[in-house]
Design an enzyme around this catalytic site. Structure first.
Site, PDB file in Angstrom:
ATOM      1  N   THR A  83       0.467  -1.379   0.026  1.00 36.23           N
ATOM      2  CA  THR A  83      -0.342   0.293   0.190  1.00 36.23           C
ATOM      3  C   THR A  83       0.958   1.013  -0.237  1.00 36.23           C
ATOM      4  O   THR A  83       1.998   0.978   0.762  1.00 36.23           O
ATOM      5  CB  THR A  83      -0.864   0.181   1.163  1.00 36.23           C
ATOM      6  OG1 THR A  83      -1.608   1.687   1.561  1.00 36.23           O
ATOM      7  CG2 THR A  83      -0.122  -0.403   2.439  1.00 36.23           C
ATOM      8  N   CYS A 197      -1.939   5.114  -5.035  1.00 34.86           N
ATOM      9  CA  CYS A 197      -3.330   4.512  -4.304  1.00 34.86           C
ATOM     10  C   CYS A 197      -3.027   3.568  -4.978  1.00 34.86           C
ATOM     11  O   CYS A 197      -3.256   2.626  -6.066  1.00 34.86           O
ATOM     12  CB  CYS A 197      -4.048   5.041  -3.953  1.00 34.86           C
ATOM     13  SG  CYS A 197      -5.298   4.014  -2.997  1.00 34.86           S
TER      14      CYS A 197
END
Length: 233
Positions: A83, A197
């Protein structure tokens, strides 16, 4: 082959893409029935999200550091934080382990420099776009100029990530919002846009725009496969 350590579940939607990309990459390189050696710990994202929006990054650092140490004990030779946002606590995670942390911003920046890009747009969570832990690394370590959307656009990007993409919802109306923001960054001089992202590539793909896109999930996984297959010197 080295064992790839992976901290996943943030969200599991993108972690599934990571896992598939790692295995596809190894199979492409080695053929046959080969697949990646992966030691993954996956968190409950609801707990992570609540702490993120409460601003409790110390608690988040402790959680991920503990998970990273457990991944190392499980046999990982290096670590991915799967992430972008949670690289905000990358220093604390790195301090908790003795294996290398393969940083998502670094592999992305290296690709940008290889492509001759100097000015780049950045999409991600509000944390990634507004704070310096990611942009600052791109600028200070690699000399890149980073452009981000304005505050209202950041709100839209952030909301769509958490309310839709992290829950597996891919909407054309939201894609149009993102494409308009990407066009705006390009008009401001960005030579491409980082999909900063790991869920954004679910929504926006190269066929949707003429602006060059840099998918951090794909770049991180591709780099991890290369590292896993490197011969020890």
């Amino acid at each position: 082959m080295k064992t790839i350590g992976m901290l996943g579940g943030m969200s599991w939607e993108s972690s599934a893409d990571y896992y598939a990309a790692l295995n596809r990459g190894v199979k492409q390189q080695l053929g046959g029935l080969h697949s990646a050696k992966v030691c993954m710990l996956s968190v409950d994202f609801a707990e992570i999200e609540q702490l993120q929006h409460a601003g409790d990054w110390q608690q988040l650092a402790e959680i991920l550091a503990g998970q990273a140490a457990a991944t190392e004990r499980g046999g990982a030779d290096f670590l991915l934080i799967a992430t972008n946002t949670m690289h905000k606590v990358a220093d604390e995670v790195e301090a908790a382990i003795s294996i290398p942390l393969f940083h998502i911003a670094d592999v992305t920046a290296e690709k940008l420099l290889a492509d001759g890009v100097q000015k780049i747009g950045l999409l991600g969570t509000r944390f990634t776009m507004a704070e310096d832990f990611y942009k600052g690394r791109l600028t200070n370590k690699f000399g890149l100029q980073v452009l981000v959307p304005d505050a209202a656009q950041q709100d839209d990007v952030h909301r769509i990530i958490y309310e839709e993409l992290c829950q597996g919802q891919v909407k054309d109306t939201s894609r149009q919002v993102y494409l308009k923001i990407i066009d705006n960054l390009f008009a401001r001089g960005a030579e491409g846009v980082i999909l900063g992202c790991t869920e954004i590539a679910m929504l926006v793909k190269p066929e949707h725009t003429t602006v060059p896109l840099y998918d951090t999930t794909a770049l991180h996984a591709e780099g991890a496969v290369k590292l896993a297959l490197q011969e020890d010197s």
